[in-house]
Write a protein that holds these residues in place. Structure first.
Motif, PDB file in Angstrom:
ATOM      1  N   MET A 155       0.843  -1.178   0.000  1.00  0.00           N
ATOM      2  CA  MET A 155       0.000   0.000   0.000  1.00  0.00           C
ATOM      3  C   MET A 155       0.890   1.244   0.000  1.00  0.00           C
ATOM      4  O   MET A 155       1.904   1.284   0.680  1.00  0.00           O
ATOM      5  CB  MET A 155      -0.898   0.013   1.221  1.00  0.00           C
ATOM      6  N   LEU A 156       0.468   2.213  -0.772  1.00  0.00           N
ATOM      7  CA  LEU A 156       1.185   3.475  -0.895  1.00  0.00           C
ATOM      8  C   LEU A 156       0.390   4.584  -0.229  1.00  0.00           C
ATOM      9  O   LEU A 156      -0.835   4.569  -0.260  1.00  0.00           O
ATOM     10  CB  LEU A 156       1.362   3.839  -2.371  1.00  0.00           C
ATOM     11  N   THR A 157       1.079   5.539   0.316  1.00  0.00           N
ATOM     12  CA  THR A 157       0.444   6.758   0.794  1.00  0.00           C
ATOM     13  C   THR A 157       0.667   7.812  -0.277  1.00  0.00           C
ATOM     14  O   THR A 157       1.815   8.095  -0.633  1.00  0.00           O
ATOM     15  CB  THR A 157       1.053   7.224   2.126  1.00  0.00           C
ATOM     16  N   VAL A 158      -0.415   8.364  -0.793  1.00  0.00           N
ATOM     17  CA  VAL A 158      -0.329   9.390  -1.830  1.00  0.00           C
ATOM     18  C   VAL A 158      -0.694  10.719  -1.188  1.00  0.00           C
ATOM     19  O   VAL A 158      -1.729  10.840  -0.522  1.00  0.00           O
ATOM     20  CB  VAL A 158      -1.287   9.081  -3.003  1.00  0.00           C
ATOM     21  N   ARG A 159       0.165  11.719  -1.400  1.00  0.00           N
ATOM     22  CA  ARG A 159      -0.089  13.061  -0.887  1.00  0.00           C
ATOM     23  C   ARG A 159      -0.231  14.008  -2.074  1.00  0.00           C
ATOM     24  O   ARG A 159       0.596  13.991  -2.987  1.00  0.00           O
ATOM     25  CB  ARG A 159       1.047  13.528   0.025  1.00  0.00           C
ATOM     26  N   TYR A 160      -1.290  14.797  -2.041  1.00  0.00           N
ATOM     27  CA  TYR A 160      -1.576  15.734  -3.127  1.00  0.00           C
ATOM     28  C   TYR A 160      -1.211  17.150  -2.708  1.00  0.00           C
ATOM     29  O   TYR A 160      -1.460  17.554  -1.577  1.00  0.00           O
ATOM     30  CB  TYR A 160      -3.068  15.718  -3.461  1.00  0.00           C
ATOM     31  N   PHE A 161      -0.680  17.915  -3.656  1.00  0.00           N
ATOM     32  CA  PHE A 161      -0.317  19.296  -3.402  1.00  0.00           C
ATOM     33  C   PHE A 161      -0.958  20.202  -4.441  1.00  0.00           C
ATOM     34  O   PHE A 161      -1.125  19.823  -5.603  1.00  0.00           O
ATOM     35  CB  PHE A 161       1.212  19.461  -3.422  1.00  0.00           C
ATOM     36  N   ALA A 162      -1.335  21.409  -4.011  1.00  0.00           N
ATOM     37  CA  ALA A 162      -1.846  22.486  -4.878  1.00  0.00           C
ATOM     38  C   ALA A 162      -2.978  21.995  -5.780  1.00  0.00           C
ATOM     39  O   ALA A 162      -3.976  21.481  -5.290  1.00  0.00           O
ATOM     40  CB  ALA A 162      -0.706  23.106  -5.663  1.00  0.00           C
ATOM     41  N   GLY A 163      -2.831  22.149  -7.087  1.00  0.00           N
ATOM     42  CA  GLY A 163      -3.878  21.787  -8.040  1.00  0.00           C
ATOM     43  C   GLY A 163      -4.216  20.303  -8.033  1.00  0.00           C
ATOM     44  O   GLY A 163      -5.335  19.913  -8.372  1.00  0.00           O
ATOM     45  N   ALA A 164      -3.279  19.461  -7.655  1.00  0.00           N
ATOM     46  CA  ALA A 164      -3.564  18.027  -7.557  1.00  0.00           C
ATOM     47  C   ALA A 164      -4.566  17.771  -6.439  1.00  0.00           C
ATOM     48  O   ALA A 164      -5.476  16.955  -6.581  1.00  0.00           O
ATOM     49  CB  ALA A 164      -2.279  17.233  -7.326  1.00  0.00           C
ATOM     50  N   ARG A 165      -4.420  18.500  -5.333  1.00  0.00           N
ATOM     51  CA  ARG A 165      -5.366  18.361  -4.221  1.00  0.00           C
ATOM     52  C   ARG A 165      -6.764  18.787  -4.668  1.00  0.00           C
ATOM     53  O   ARG A 165      -7.747  18.109  -4.376  1.00  0.00           O
ATOM     54  CB  ARG A 165      -4.917  19.200  -3.028  1.00  0.00           C
ATOM     55  N   GLY A 176     -10.565  16.351  -5.385  1.00  0.00           N
ATOM     56  CA  GLY A 176     -11.738  16.643  -4.573  1.00  0.00           C
ATOM     57  C   GLY A 176     -11.419  17.267  -3.229  1.00  0.00           C
ATOM     58  O   GLY A 176     -12.229  17.214  -2.307  1.00  0.00           O
ATOM     59  N   GLY A 177     -10.214  17.806  -3.086  1.00  0.00           N
ATOM     60  CA  GLY A 177      -9.848  18.495  -1.861  1.00  0.00           C
ATOM     61  C   GLY A 177      -9.170  17.641  -0.809  1.00  0.00           C
ATOM     62  O   GLY A 177      -8.786  18.151   0.239  1.00  0.00           O
ATOM     63  N   ILE A 178      -9.013  16.351  -1.075  1.00  0.00           N
ATOM     64  CA  ILE A 178      -8.325  15.523  -0.083  1.00  0.00           C
ATOM     65  C   ILE A 178      -6.819  15.736  -0.202  1.00  0.00           C
ATOM     66  O   ILE A 178      -6.297  16.026  -1.277  1.00  0.00           O
ATOM     67  CB  ILE A 178      -8.681  14.031  -0.216  1.00  0.00           C
ATOM     68  N   SER A 179      -6.118  15.594   0.898  1.00  0.00           N
ATOM     69  CA  SER A 179      -4.677  15.811   0.863  1.00  0.00           C
ATOM     70  C   SER A 179      -3.880  14.508   0.865  1.00  0.00           C
ATOM     71  O   SER A 179      -2.753  14.484   0.380  1.00  0.00           O
ATOM     72  CB  SER A 179      -4.242  16.686   2.033  1.00  0.00           C
ATOM     73  N   THR A 180      -4.476  13.436   1.370  1.00  0.00           N
ATOM     74  CA  THR A 180      -3.766  12.152   1.480  1.00  0.00           C
ATOM     75  C   THR A 180      -4.754  11.009   1.309  1.00  0.00           C
ATOM     76  O   THR A 180      -5.895  11.088   1.768  1.00  0.00           O
ATOM     77  CB  THR A 180      -3.111  12.019   2.871  1.00  0.00           C
ATOM     78  N   GLU A 181      -4.287   9.947   0.655  1.00  0.00           N
ATOM     79  CA  GLU A 181      -5.077   8.715   0.596  1.00  0.00           C
ATOM     80  C   GLU A 181      -4.146   7.526   0.421  1.00  0.00           C
ATOM     81  O   GLU A 181      -2.993   7.680   0.041  1.00  0.00           O
ATOM     82  CB  GLU A 181      -6.140   8.763  -0.494  1.00  0.00           C
TER      83      GLU A 181
END
Length: 80
Positions: free
Chosen positions: A1-11, A15-20
């Motif tokens: 399992m990977l932890t994905v973190r989103y920044f700026a436009g990717a977040r 849909g506004g989530i920062s991590t999944e």
């Protein structure tokens, strides 16, 4: 399992989530899985994004991702 973190436009595109948490073998597969979850807007961001895997820049989208890695999705940034 990977932890994905989103920044700026990717977040915003996710849909506004920062991590999944996601299961994927490489960045190409990760892009497919996340695009399926969040739609075309994130798919477009992922095409242009840079990725950090455990803090290191990863250019090879077909390289195997380490188990339990953290993947940062960094869209192109504007400004300067």
């Amino acid at each position: 399992m990977l932890t994905v973190r989103y920044f700026a436009g990717a977040r915003a595109a996710a849909g506004g989530i920062s991590t999944e948490v996601v299961e994927a073998a490489n960045l190409d597969e990760l892009t497919q899985v996340l695009s399926g979850r969040h739609g075309e807007r994130l798919a477009l961001v992922m095409k242009a994004a840079s990725f950090l895997v455990d803090g290191l820049n990863c250019h090879d989208r077909r390289a195997a991702l380490p188990a339990e890695a953290t993947v940062d999705v960094l869209p192109p940034f504007a400004g300067g």
